[in-house]
Write an enzyme that holds these catalytic residues in place. Sequence first.
Site, PDB file in Angstrom:
ATOM      1  N   ARG B  12       0.980  -1.351  -0.052  1.00 25.10           N
ATOM      2  CA  ARG B  12      -0.008  -0.051   0.171  1.00 25.10           C
ATOM      3  C   ARG B  12       0.987   1.415  -0.015  1.00 25.10           C
ATOM      4  O   ARG B  12       1.068   2.016  -0.939  1.00 25.10           O
ATOM      5  CB  ARG B  12      -0.814  -0.015   1.111  1.00 25.10           C
ATOM      6  CG  ARG B  12      -1.988   0.933   1.097  1.00 25.10           C
ATOM      7  CD  ARG B  12      -1.762   2.289   1.721  1.00 25.10           C
ATOM      8  NE  ARG B  12      -1.465   2.149   3.091  1.00 25.10           N
ATOM      9  CZ  ARG B  12      -0.973   3.287   3.701  1.00 25.10           C
ATOM     10  NH1 ARG B  12      -0.641   4.518   2.885  1.00 25.10           N
ATOM     11  NH2 ARG B  12      -0.471   3.261   4.940  1.00 25.10           N
ATOM     12  N   ASP B  13       1.634   1.459   1.083  1.00 24.83           N
ATOM     13  CA  ASP B  13       2.474   2.628   1.312  1.00 24.83           C
ATOM     14  C   ASP B  13       3.475   2.524   0.447  1.00 24.83           C
ATOM     15  O   ASP B  13       4.001   3.700  -0.316  1.00 24.83           O
ATOM     16  CB  ASP B  13       2.987   2.938   2.694  1.00 24.83           C
ATOM     17  CG  ASP B  13       2.893   4.203   2.946  1.00 24.83           C
ATOM     18  OD1 ASP B  13       2.368   5.155   2.215  1.00 24.83           O
ATOM     19  OD2 ASP B  13       3.370   4.515   4.248  1.00 24.83           O
ATOM     20  N   HIS B  16       3.680   4.525  -3.231  1.00 25.50           N
ATOM     21  CA  HIS B  16       4.111   5.746  -3.679  1.00 25.50           C
ATOM     22  C   HIS B  16       5.357   5.996  -4.200  1.00 25.50           C
ATOM     23  O   HIS B  16       5.648   6.778  -5.138  1.00 25.50           O
ATOM     24  CB  HIS B  16       4.225   6.604  -2.161  1.00 25.50           C
ATOM     25  CG  HIS B  16       2.960   6.928  -1.788  1.00 25.50           C
ATOM     26  ND1 HIS B  16       2.178   7.813  -2.360  1.00 25.50           N
ATOM     27  CD2 HIS B  16       2.165   6.582  -0.568  1.00 25.50           C
ATOM     28  CE1 HIS B  16       1.144   8.135  -1.402  1.00 25.50           C
ATOM     29  NE2 HIS B  16       1.117   7.266  -0.483  1.00 25.50           N
ATOM     30  N   SER B 167       3.608  10.757   9.082  1.00 27.16           N
ATOM     31  CA  SER B 167       3.378  10.863   7.572  1.00 27.16           C
ATOM     32  C   SER B 167       4.603  11.742   6.968  1.00 27.16           C
ATOM     33  O   SER B 167       4.756  11.317   5.698  1.00 27.16           O
ATOM     34  CB  SER B 167       2.156  11.365   6.992  1.00 27.16           C
ATOM     35  OG  SER B 167       1.088  10.979   7.917  1.00 27.16           O
ATOM     36  N   HIS B 194       3.467   4.297  12.997  1.00 26.63           N
ATOM     37  CA  HIS B 194       3.895   4.159  11.503  1.00 26.63           C
ATOM     38  C   HIS B 194       4.750   5.454  11.255  1.00 26.63           C
ATOM     39  O   HIS B 194       4.681   6.407  11.323  1.00 26.63           O
ATOM     40  CB  HIS B 194       2.493   4.413  10.875  1.00 26.63           C
ATOM     41  CG  HIS B 194       2.887   4.510   9.270  1.00 26.63           C
ATOM     42  ND1 HIS B 194       2.175   3.289   8.213  1.00 26.63           N
ATOM     43  CD2 HIS B 194       3.316   5.331   8.482  1.00 26.63           C
ATOM     44  CE1 HIS B 194       2.607   3.685   7.293  1.00 26.63           C
ATOM     45  NE2 HIS B 194       3.340   5.015   7.328  1.00 26.63           N
ATOM     46  N   HIS B 196       8.035   7.145   9.260  1.00 22.64           N
ATOM     47  CA  HIS B 196       8.731   7.478   7.790  1.00 22.64           C
ATOM     48  C   HIS B 196      10.256   7.737   8.168  1.00 22.64           C
ATOM     49  O   HIS B 196      10.559   8.217   9.218  1.00 22.64           O
ATOM     50  CB  HIS B 196       8.080   8.544   7.086  1.00 22.64           C
ATOM     51  CG  HIS B 196       6.671   8.175   6.513  1.00 22.64           C
ATOM     52  ND1 HIS B 196       6.008   8.817   5.283  1.00 22.64           N
ATOM     53  CD2 HIS B 196       6.185   7.108   6.727  1.00 22.64           C
ATOM     54  CE1 HIS B 196       4.787   8.005   5.135  1.00 22.64           C
ATOM     55  NE2 HIS B 196       4.886   7.156   5.694  1.00 22.64           N
TER      56      HIS B 196
END
Lengths: 288, 337
Positions: B12-13, B16, B167, B194, B196
Amino acid sequence: MSKKLKTAILGSGLIGTDLMIKIMRSPYLECTLFVGRNLQSKGMAKALSLGVKISDQSIDAIVKDPSCCDLVFDATSAKGHAVHAPILEKLGKLAIDLTPAQVGAMCVPGVNLKDCRGLKNVNMVTCGGQASIPLAYVVGQVHKDVEYIEVVSTISSRSAGPATRANLDEYIETTENGLKHFSGAARTKAILVLNPAQPCINMQTTVRATVAKPDMEALIPRVKEMVGIIQKYVPGYNLVVAPTLENNRIIMMVRVQGLGDYLPSYAGNLDIINCAAIAMAEEYAKNA
Amino acid sequence: MHKLLIHDVTLRDGSHAIGHQLSAAQVAAYAAAADKAGVPIIEVGHGNGLGASSLQVGESLLPDMEMITVARKNISRSKLGIFIIPGFATINKDLKPAVEAGADVVRVASHCTEADITERHISYAREKGKDVYGVLMMSHMAPKETLAEEALKMESYGAQGVILMDSAGAYLQNDVSEKVSALVRALTIPVGFHAHNNLGLAVANSVAAAEAGATIIDGSARGFGAGAGNTPIELLIGVFEKMGFATGVELYKILDASDIAEKELMKVLPFPKPTSIVSGLAGVFSGFSKHVERVALEYKVDPRDIFFELGRRRVVGGQEDLIVEVAIELSRKKELK
């Protein structure tokens, strides 16, 4: 004064209250009743301070006293208008629906104001629809084969009340239908983003289009002309990025600053749908 | 040491990083490998969630529902997850068909101060008997008290856990400890994190989250994700094993899965390159990176200037259209000089 069209407002939230203030300023309209469900709400207090008659009886207030108005603005919810529409029809009232209920024909004053005169119930689509459909319509007028139109509206969190927040799905569906209907695009997509930044941002709407052969020379003056038409009923509507080709698709952006009636001027989203509803009501009044 | 639930966002991520161009074969290959490793949840769909395929954030190669169907066929042990952001996705167009196609776990996300837009979607997924989590995105933008209030709303709608997303990759370890503990204290349901990797802190921040009481940790194979990428899931499993946190994921097999991801899914390995570092410092969503790079080239402006200007305007996920506006503005200023 007696010649003004008598209007009632259903829904005492942000939209309804802002609408009331705009009606008070109109040379063609008067607000004879402001209806909600809770006399303690902020909207009710505002109505009282303006000397507008109030009721907490919802639609029953109009059923019990049908002579109170000729036209009803419905600023409740999609579910609410589905219930109210047949009642108003039976009472012979004109209805301007500001919810995404999709009962009546869609009205976007910059595009089809005059065609709506003969209708008893019109739907004001959505705030993003009012900002974007006129531009999508022009894209459709200039280009024969519009493959795709996509609209992204970003609004300030503060300007989105509880009903707007609970109705995001209906907002998307209604805006997409409106875009398709007025532009003739094969596919449409609507996206809504809430931004909590302080100071609050103005409503911003971006329209992107994929067409077989972009004709920018024809498109740019037509878009500017349409912006001029909209500015007549939404003074704070401005083109911030004129149509341009980016990554081989058409992109343009508008920003809408509100009149600052009930909410501060960043709430261009409330302002544009209310200005459109007032334009329609005044059109009825002028032709009554 | 408590048990951790590892949530794999590779499919999913990760999308990108390649402009949402995952193919059916790639989804099948990685889903099967992660399933074999015993990863509890494998999330699939467009990078911005179901229904987000658009010019604004990028059009996906494979429709969401096909991705779900392919992943479903290749998973036997793991649960199949989906991600949605109200405002992009709707119940009728996206959530309902995804649930019917066999999604087990539903994550419903909003910008970190806008939890109330998730109410209907969370309730719907709960009514359908799914595992449902709320997600607060761009959580570096709000103080811990606000995050706790918003997370409590999600709990009241029926969420069975709330995940804080960094994010923009903007957190330092102290921020993680402070915000995660605030949520752990406020909620009765599990808390997740989550990360990054914009500032090179994804693993360290995930460790800080687990130590502060988070029980759900997100990762993706080789950190597959926008710009600097996410937390490499194989590193997480290794580090947590060394620390004594149980994850139930088999080390060798997740290492194998990450090799498969590098070989089959990735064009370049994610790394905190200058634009990603700037994106993290400016607090701008990592998913903007590809768009910023493209637009900067097109308008001949410095991508770092775009990121800092976007940060100054406090843009949130979904505002990718502003990249073009900012680039046009910067290029005009340049011409004036």
